[in-house]
Design a protein around this motif. Structure first.
Motif, PDB file in Angstrom:
ATOM      1  N   ALA A  66      73.803  12.197  22.328  1.00 12.49           N
ATOM      2  CA  ALA A  66      75.072  11.721  22.168  1.00 12.49           C
ATOM      3  C   ALA A  66      76.149  12.568  22.325  1.00 12.49           C
ATOM      4  N   ARG A  67      76.026  13.774  22.436  1.00 13.96           N
ATOM      5  CA  ARG A  67      77.192  14.736  22.888  1.00 13.96           C
ATOM      6  C   ARG A  67      76.809  15.619  23.770  1.00 13.96           C
ATOM      7  N   PRO A  68      77.399  16.284  24.513  1.00 14.42           N
ATOM      8  CA  PRO A  68      77.171  17.326  25.478  1.00 14.42           C
ATOM      9  C   PRO A  68      76.400  18.495  25.131  1.00 14.42           C
ATOM     10  N   LEU A  69      75.492  19.142  25.801  1.00 15.56           N
ATOM     11  CA  LEU A  69      74.686  20.340  25.308  1.00 15.56           C
ATOM     12  C   LEU A  69      75.681  21.581  24.867  1.00 15.56           C
ATOM     13  N   GLU A  70      76.856  21.603  25.589  1.00 14.07           N
ATOM     14  CA  GLU A  70      77.644  22.640  24.999  1.00 14.07           C
ATOM     15  C   GLU A  70      78.312  22.596  23.622  1.00 14.07           C
ATOM     16  N   ARG A  71      78.114  21.237  23.042  1.00 13.29           N
ATOM     17  CA  ARG A  71      78.338  21.007  21.758  1.00 13.29           C
ATOM     18  C   ARG A  71      76.917  20.822  20.701  1.00 13.29           C
ATOM     19  N   ILE A  72      76.289  21.010  21.061  1.00 16.96           N
ATOM     20  CA  ILE A  72      74.848  20.963  20.259  1.00 16.96           C
ATOM     21  C   ILE A  72      74.223  22.834  20.206  1.00 16.96           C
ATOM     22  N   THR A  73      74.156  22.988  19.125  1.00 13.83           N
ATOM     23  CA  THR A  73      73.558  24.617  18.651  1.00 13.83           C
ATOM     24  C   THR A  73      72.169  24.453  18.540  1.00 13.83           C
ATOM     25  N   LEU A  74      71.438  25.439  18.506  1.00 16.11           N
ATOM     26  CA  LEU A  74      69.868  25.557  17.988  1.00 16.11           C
ATOM     27  C   LEU A  74      69.803  25.390  16.498  1.00 16.11           C
ATOM     28  N   MET A  75      71.139  25.652  15.824  1.00 16.64           N
ATOM     29  CA  MET A  75      71.094  25.285  14.417  1.00 16.64           C
ATOM     30  C   MET A  75      71.230  23.868  14.070  1.00 16.64           C
ATOM     31  N   ASP A  76      72.155  23.314  15.018  1.00 15.12           N
ATOM     32  CA  ASP A  76      72.265  21.715  14.779  1.00 15.12           C
ATOM     33  C   ASP A  76      70.816  21.194  14.793  1.00 15.12           C
ATOM     34  N   THR A 131      74.238  27.736  22.133  1.00 13.26           N
ATOM     35  CA  THR A 131      74.089  26.329  22.454  1.00 13.26           C
ATOM     36  C   THR A 131      72.994  25.884  23.348  1.00 13.26           C
ATOM     37  N   LEU A 132      72.573  24.630  23.324  1.00  7.40           N
ATOM     38  CA  LEU A 132      71.698  24.159  24.275  1.00  7.40           C
ATOM     39  C   LEU A 132      72.068  24.065  25.617  1.00  7.40           C
ATOM     40  N   ALA A 133      73.245  24.088  25.766  1.00  4.55           N
ATOM     41  CA  ALA A 133      73.681  24.477  27.362  1.00  4.55           C
ATOM     42  C   ALA A 133      73.465  25.853  27.863  1.00  4.55           C
ATOM     43  N   GLU A 134      73.699  26.907  26.957  1.00  7.50           N
ATOM     44  CA  GLU A 134      73.065  28.184  27.153  1.00  7.50           C
ATOM     45  C   GLU A 134      71.609  28.265  27.274  1.00  7.50           C
ATOM     46  N   LEU A 135      70.730  27.514  26.467  1.00  6.28           N
ATOM     47  CA  LEU A 135      69.343  27.300  26.714  1.00  6.28           C
ATOM     48  C   LEU A 135      68.816  26.763  27.961  1.00  6.28           C
ATOM     49  N   SER A 136      69.701  25.783  28.233  1.00  4.75           N
ATOM     50  CA  SER A 136      69.325  24.802  29.425  1.00  4.75           C
ATOM     51  C   SER A 136      69.627  26.034  30.803  1.00  4.75           C
ATOM     52  N   ALA A 137      70.679  26.474  30.621  1.00  5.63           N
ATOM     53  CA  ALA A 137      70.988  27.451  31.950  1.00  5.63           C
ATOM     54  C   ALA A 137      69.874  28.525  32.019  1.00  5.63           C
ATOM     55  N   ASP A 138      69.439  29.065  30.841  1.00  4.77           N
ATOM     56  CA  ASP A 138      68.236  30.066  30.961  1.00  4.77           C
ATOM     57  C   ASP A 138      67.141  29.395  31.685  1.00  4.77           C
ATOM     58  N   VAL A 139      66.803  28.162  31.267  1.00  5.85           N
ATOM     59  CA  VAL A 139      65.676  27.528  31.822  1.00  5.85           C
ATOM     60  C   VAL A 139      65.888  27.311  33.108  1.00  5.85           C
TER      61      VAL A 139
END
Length: 155
Positions: A66-76, A131-139
């Motif tokens: 529903a929103r970009p990975l940059e706006r979703i945190t692991l805590m969310d 953020t999930l964007a950071e996690l995605s970049a790590d993967v």
């Protein structure tokens, strides 16, 4: 923390790699990891209630971010799946048994409760800071073939 958090995090990354133009049914997401579809669907519905994913019904329905990975945190994601309750809940056992202290005798919180509260706050801050964007970049950096493999399997 329940396994639903792990499942939800993987599904969010998979949905990002699949792309926003395509909704993916819960049964298809469950099939990729051989998870029980009904239970995964509950996790996805929790993510939808939190505004992390959206769902569409019908023959071409399913879930998408529903929103970009940059706006979703692991805590969310953790809060969506586990709820807002603290991980540690002090039950005041010091008021029970032969060494019981009288309830309310000490105006301060139990020292164990305070220590656990500080640790949980640090944990929540750390999860909220990634953020999930950071996690995605790590993967993508450490396992560059994963996003393509996901897209092909769901294609």
């Amino acid at each position: 923390m329940g396994e639903g958090v792990e499942w939800a995090l993987h599904c969010c990354l998979n949905l990002a790699w699949i792309g926003e133009e395509r909704a993916v049914p819960a049964v298809k997401l469950a099939g990729y990891y051989e998870l029980p579809p009904a239970y995964l669907n509950k996790q996805l519905q929790a993510l939808a209630r939190a505004g992390i994913v959206s769902s569409t019904s019908g023959p071409k329905g399913g879930f998408r971010l529903a929103r970009p990975l940059e706006r979703i945190t692991l805590m969310d994601v953790v809060a969506a799946i586990e709820g807002p309750e603290p991980a540690f809940r002090c039950t005041e056992i010091i008021t029970q048994g032969p060494g019981a202290q009288a309830p309310g005798r000490d105006p301060e919180r139990c020292l164990i409760d305070r220590a656990m509260g500080r640790a949980e706050l640090a944990w929540r801050r750390e999860l909220a800071g990634q953020t999930l964007a950071e996690l995605s970049a790590d993967v993508e950096r450490t396992m560059p073939g994963v996003p393509g493999r996901i897209r092909r399997w769901f294609g």
